[in-house]
Design a protein around this motif. Structure first.
Motif, mmCIF file in Angstrom:
data_model
loop_
_atom_site.group_PDB
_atom_site.id
_atom_site.type_symbol
_atom_site.label_atom_id
_atom_site.label_comp_id
_atom_site.label_asym_id
_atom_site.label_seq_id
_atom_site.Cartn_x
_atom_site.Cartn_y
_atom_site.Cartn_z
ATOM 1 N N VAL A 1 -5.646 7.549 -4.613
ATOM 2 C CA VAL A 1 -4.555 6.573 -4.605
ATOM 3 C C VAL A 1 -3.260 7.363 -4.561
ATOM 4 O O VAL A 1 -2.977 8.163 -5.450
ATOM 5 C CB VAL A 1 -4.582 5.665 -5.849
ATOM 6 N N ILE A 2 -2.485 7.139 -3.513
ATOM 7 C CA ILE A 2 -1.249 7.895 -3.321
ATOM 8 C C ILE A 2 -0.098 6.919 -3.134
ATOM 9 O O ILE A 2 -0.189 5.976 -2.345
ATOM 10 C CB ILE A 2 -1.348 8.824 -2.100
ATOM 11 N N THR A 3 0.987 7.158 -3.866
ATOM 12 C CA THR A 3 2.192 6.340 -3.765
ATOM 13 C C THR A 3 3.297 7.166 -3.125
ATOM 14 O O THR A 3 3.610 8.272 -3.587
ATOM 15 C CB THR A 3 2.649 5.839 -5.138
ATOM 16 N N ASP A 4 3.859 6.655 -2.036
ATOM 17 C CA ASP A 4 4.958 7.329 -1.357
ATOM 18 C C ASP A 4 6.244 7.146 -2.164
ATOM 19 O O ASP A 4 6.643 6.014 -2.459
ATOM 20 C CB ASP A 4 5.123 6.771 0.051
ATOM 21 N N ALA A 5 6.872 8.250 -2.514
ATOM 22 C CA ALA A 5 8.073 8.192 -3.357
ATOM 23 C C ALA A 5 9.231 7.506 -2.646
ATOM 24 O O ALA A 5 10.038 6.816 -3.279
ATOM 25 C CB ALA A 5 8.481 9.600 -3.783
ATOM 26 N N GLY A 6 9.316 7.681 -1.339
ATOM 27 C CA GLY A 6 10.434 7.098 -0.613
ATOM 28 C C GLY A 6 10.317 5.604 -0.429
ATOM 29 O O GLY A 6 11.258 4.849 -0.692
ATOM 30 N N SER A 7 9.131 5.144 -0.004
ATOM 31 C CA SER A 7 8.946 3.718 0.276
ATOM 32 C C SER A 7 8.308 2.961 -0.868
ATOM 33 O O SER A 7 8.236 1.727 -0.824
ATOM 34 C CB SER A 7 8.073 3.559 1.522
ATOM 35 N N SER A 8 7.820 3.698 -1.879
ATOM 36 C CA SER A 8 7.106 3.102 -3.015
ATOM 37 C C SER A 8 5.830 2.391 -2.567
ATOM 38 O O SER A 8 5.297 1.546 -3.292
ATOM 39 C CB SER A 8 8.007 2.134 -3.787
ATOM 40 N N GLN A 9 5.333 2.727 -1.394
ATOM 41 C CA GLN A 9 4.112 2.123 -0.878
ATOM 42 C C GLN A 9 2.900 2.897 -1.391
ATOM 43 O O GLN A 9 2.853 4.118 -1.319
ATOM 44 C CB GLN A 9 4.137 2.111 0.646
ATOM 45 N N THR A 10 1.931 2.143 -1.903
ATOM 46 C CA THR A 10 0.729 2.763 -2.456
ATOM 47 C C THR A 10 -0.454 2.528 -1.529
ATOM 48 O O THR A 10 -0.669 1.403 -1.061
ATOM 49 C CB THR A 10 0.409 2.201 -3.850
ATOM 50 N N VAL A 11 -1.213 3.588 -1.278
ATOM 51 C CA VAL A 11 -2.371 3.504 -0.388
ATOM 52 C C VAL A 11 -3.617 3.932 -1.156
ATOM 53 O O VAL A 11 -3.659 5.014 -1.746
ATOM 54 C CB VAL A 11 -2.189 4.400 0.852
ATOM 55 N N LEU A 12 -4.610 3.054 -1.140
ATOM 56 C CA LEU A 12 -5.919 3.367 -1.704
ATOM 57 C C LEU A 12 -6.836 3.780 -0.563
ATOM 58 O O LEU A 12 -7.035 3.021 0.387
ATOM 59 C CB LEU A 12 -6.499 2.142 -2.425
ATOM 60 N N THR A 13 -7.400 4.982 -0.675
ATOM 61 C CA THR A 13 -8.333 5.478 0.338
ATOM 62 C C THR A 13 -9.737 5.462 -0.236
ATOM 63 O O THR A 13 -9.978 6.020 -1.311
ATOM 64 C CB THR A 13 -7.967 6.896 0.793
ATOM 65 N N ALA A 14 -10.645 4.814 0.479
ATOM 66 C CA ALA A 14 -12.045 4.745 0.045
ATOM 67 C C ALA A 14 -12.782 5.996 0.498
ATOM 68 O O ALA A 14 -12.311 6.756 1.350
ATOM 69 C CB ALA A 14 -12.712 3.493 0.605
ATOM 70 N N SER A 15 -13.956 6.213 -0.066
ATOM 71 C CA SER A 15 -14.731 7.408 0.259
ATOM 72 C C SER A 15 -15.206 7.408 1.706
ATOM 73 O O SER A 15 -15.510 8.463 2.260
ATOM 74 C CB SER A 15 -15.939 7.524 -0.678
ATOM 75 N N ASP A 16 -15.249 6.235 2.352
ATOM 76 C CA ASP A 16 -15.640 6.175 3.760
ATOM 77 C C ASP A 16 -14.457 6.342 4.697
ATOM 78 O O ASP A 16 -14.596 6.243 5.911
ATOM 79 C CB ASP A 16 -16.371 4.868 4.064
#
Length: 237
Positions: free
Chosen positions: A172-187
């Motif tokens: 789970v990574i949150t972009d500091a600039g846009s505050s957008q969070t992305v969840l990446t699954a194992s697939d």
């Protein structure tokens, strides 16, 4: 007369000595040749016969690398009950075996969930002919029809409803600039979390947050066609 006899005797002796000398030389020559052939026919010593080549670069182990753990496969189709408590599904997903598959249902390891709310259902809540989505194990029998274990089943699916995904979180990574969070699954599937994304636990009153979406955590993700996650249900360890 005696002198002549002595002369002939000396000549004979000289000739005999010459013959013996020639024969001796011939025998020595043959002996040397035989010795040369014998030396050539003898195998080289172990030290001389051993060839050692230098090995450069990394050396890899000959042991087999353990296979990575396989993830469940999602199939869907109409279901029907069987007398032994199993489900028969007419798989139309294009994944795994096409047509009828027998699903083993275990009270300990199979979850049956409402596709909209994520609340648990029972096997009896599934109607014959109802379309269900099932996540099945990668192992399957060679019988006809094939048989496999069901890990999770989504039922009570409304028409034109996007069934949630059952995945294992990788990061789970949150972009500091846009505050957008992305969840990446194992697939490799990526979900953009909506600002009001609801993150909640399965069957507990515990409070869960983004910090609980750690690597290896199993979750159910409800998302739109653009993979924007609106709701995430987190399973306990």
């Amino acid at each position: 007369m005696i002198t002549l006899r002595r002369y002939y005797f000396c000549v004979a002796a000289i000739c005999a000595a010459a013959v013996i000398g020639i024969s001796g030389c011939a025998m020595n020559t043959k002996a040397e040749s035989a010795q040369t052939q014998a030396d050539a026919s003898q195998p080289e010593s172990a030290e001389a016969a051993t060839v050692v080549e230098a090995v450069t670069g990394p050396i890899e182990s000959m042991e087999e690398t353990p296979n990575e753990e396989l993830q469940p496969v999602r199939i869907y189709g109409s279901a029907s009950h069987m007398e032994d408590g199993r489900l028969s599904i007419d798989n139309r997903s294009g994944v795994s075996a096409e047509g009828e598959i027998i699903l083993n249902i275990s009270q300990e390891s199979t979850l049956i969930l409402d596709a909209v709310s994520g609340t648990p259902l029972t096997l009896e809540d599934i109607q014959d002919g109802e379309t269900i989505y099932a996540y099945i194990g990668p192992a399957m029998t060679m019988s006809l029809p094939p048989m496999t274990n069901a890990a999770i089943i989504f039922a009570n699916i409304p028409a034109d409803f996007k069934v949630p995904d059952y995945v294992e979180a990788d990061s789970v990574i949150t972009d500091a600039g846009s505050s957008q969070t992305v969840l990446t699954a194992s697939d490799g599937t990526e979900y953009i979390l909506a600002e009001d994304c609801d993150i909640f636990p399965y069957l507990t009153r515990n409070i869960v947050t983004l910090d609980d979406l750690t690597q290896g955590k199993n979750v159910v993700v409800w998302s739109g066609d653009d993979n924007t996650a609106t709701k995430i249900m987190v399973f306990a360890e």
